[in-house]
Design a protein around this motif. Structure first.
Motif, PDB file in Angstrom:
ATOM      1  N   ALA A 158      26.289 108.216  -9.830  1.00 45.64           N
ATOM      2  CA  ALA A 158      26.283 107.073  -8.936  1.00 45.64           C
ATOM      3  C   ALA A 158      27.209 106.166  -9.058  1.00 45.64           C
ATOM      4  N   ARG A 159      27.383 105.961 -10.357  1.00 44.07           N
ATOM      5  CA  ARG A 159      28.524 104.893 -10.866  1.00 44.07           C
ATOM      6  C   ARG A 159      29.866 105.418 -10.268  1.00 44.07           C
ATOM      7  N   THR A 160      30.346 106.715 -10.395  1.00 42.41           N
ATOM      8  CA  THR A 160      31.568 107.182  -9.895  1.00 42.41           C
ATOM      9  C   THR A 160      31.587 106.996  -8.461  1.00 42.41           C
ATOM     10  N   GLU A 161      30.603 107.189  -7.764  1.00 42.51           N
ATOM     11  CA  GLU A 161      30.460 107.314  -6.386  1.00 42.51           C
ATOM     12  C   GLU A 161      30.744 105.572  -5.632  1.00 42.51           C
ATOM     13  N   ALA A 162      30.111 104.864  -6.664  1.00 43.22           N
ATOM     14  CA  ALA A 162      30.080 103.438  -6.228  1.00 43.22           C
ATOM     15  C   ALA A 162      31.766 102.937  -6.324  1.00 43.22           C
ATOM     16  N   GLN A 163      32.213 103.271  -7.613  1.00 44.51           N
ATOM     17  CA  GLN A 163      33.769 102.997  -7.738  1.00 44.51           C
ATOM     18  C   GLN A 163      34.698 103.686  -6.761  1.00 44.51           C
ATOM     19  N   ARG A 164      34.259 104.887  -6.355  1.00 48.84           N
ATOM     20  CA  ARG A 164      35.264 105.777  -5.350  1.00 48.84           C
ATOM     21  C   ARG A 164      35.072 104.873  -4.140  1.00 48.84           C
ATOM     22  N   LEU A 165      33.861 104.265  -3.663  1.00 47.01           N
ATOM     23  CA  LEU A 165      33.816 103.566  -2.606  1.00 47.01           C
ATOM     24  C   LEU A 165      34.551 102.275  -2.452  1.00 47.01           C
ATOM     25  N   ALA A 166      34.546 101.557  -3.763  1.00 49.59           N
ATOM     26  CA  ALA A 166      35.370 100.288  -3.945  1.00 49.59           C
ATOM     27  C   ALA A 166      36.698 100.507  -3.735  1.00 49.59           C
TER      28      ALA A 166
END
Ligand code: GRG
Length: 303
Positions: free
Chosen positions: A266-274
């Protein structure tokens, strides 16, 4: 570099908090008198609860990125924060998440009662409309721009956005949603208002269509990243850190990114979206300093 970005975010959020809270305090006192009695006190209580003011910071940063410079933009930011506050008051009610604590204080229905808090939520929506109208006049914006801003904000706050997303979320309790459906819930209940904050900030600066579309695309990505970070915090934070009860998603058997992808996924996906959010701005030549720092904060936040 990371330290510079976090100092910039602290400044942006600090300014958004000071200016939004100042205005909302004035409106709280005014409405307490207008509405009167216990209902007026409850309305003022909800308006004065101190949030992080992330939506206000995004709106002000979007406005400035497209050349806006008037301090009156704070009133537009306060309008968006008022719609957000309405959603929190109703989200906490016993018929929805049934929470006792919000922003480190008793929820409005705990401090008062359920029917008073229900009315507070409904009363806050026209307060947001009044704030928007007054601020657009202060900014000397044409009526057509006010109409666009109002359309964007209230469509995002309604069945096409926040209300629709919350509706799906409530219906999905105790059911494991596949990722595409979870994305629809998150984009609606949380992402739509965050996206609208970015778009409305650009509209207030009377942005041309291409940079405005880039701000909207940025807002779409950071809006989803914000809710993914919220899923992570609910699973990893303490109630003290969050100012609201932690672990509620698991108790309510909600579908979240943590359930589907795990905490690291989930953290990795949030960072990708940022990163994707910032790329939209860069492609359109929109200055991405403050908005880039806010995107990083949103994906990695700890409260
Ligand atoms: C009638 C179905 C129906 C819905 C009414 C209640 C509601 C509308 C919508 C709920 C939307 C909601 C509360 C989504 C969660 C968004 C979210 C992650 C909130 C927390 O935002 P922060 O962390 O809070 O910015 P602060 O307190 O800092 O402002």
């Amino acid at each position: 570099m990371a330290e510079t970005a976090s100092a910039a975010v602290a400044d942006l959020l600090g300014e958004a908090r000071d200016r939004t809270d100042g205005l909302l305090g004035i409106w709280a006192a005014r409405l307490e008198g207008e509405v009167g009695g216990r209902q007026g006190q409850a309305l003022a209580y909800a308006l004065r609860t101190p949030g992080k003011r992330v939506r206000a910071a995004l709106l002000m940063a979007a406005y400035r990125a497209l050349g806006g410079s008037s301090p009156s933009i704070a009133g537009v930011a306060a309008a968006v924060e008022t719609v957000h506050t309405y959603s929190l008051v109703h989200d906490d009610l016993p018929c929805m998440d049934n929470d006792d604590l919000r922003r480190g204080r008793p929820t409005t229905h705990r401090a008062f009662d359920v029917s008073t808090a229900t009315r507070v939520g409904f009363l806050l929506v026209p307060v947001a409309a009044r704030l928007l109208a007054v601020s657009a006049a202060e900014l000397a914006l044409p009526t057509s721009t006010l109409a666009s801003m109002a359309g964007e904000l209230f469509e995002a706050g309604g069945i096409e956005g926040m209300v629709g997303g919350q509706w799906l979320d409530l219906e999905a309790e105790r059911r494991r949603l596949p990722l595409p459906e979870l994305i629809e819930v998150h984009r609606g209940k949380t992402g739509a208002l965050i996206r609208a904050a970015c778009t409305v900030g650009g509209m207030a600066a009377e942005a041309a269509p291409a940079p405005l579309a880039a701000l909207t695309a940025y807002g779409e990505d950071v809006g989803l990243a914000f809710q993914i970070a919220d899923d992570v915090l609910d699973a990893t934070g303490t109630s003290e850190e969050l100012g609201k009860p932690a672990g509620r998603d698991a108790q309510l058997a909600k579908s979240t990114y943590v359930v589907l992808l795990g905490i690291e996924g989930a953290r990795t996906e949030a960072q990708r979206l940022a990163r994707s959010a910032v790329a939209h701005l860069q492609r359109a030549g929109v200055p991405s300093g403050a908005l880039g720092a806010l995107a990083g904060y949103i994906a990695n936040r700890s409260s």
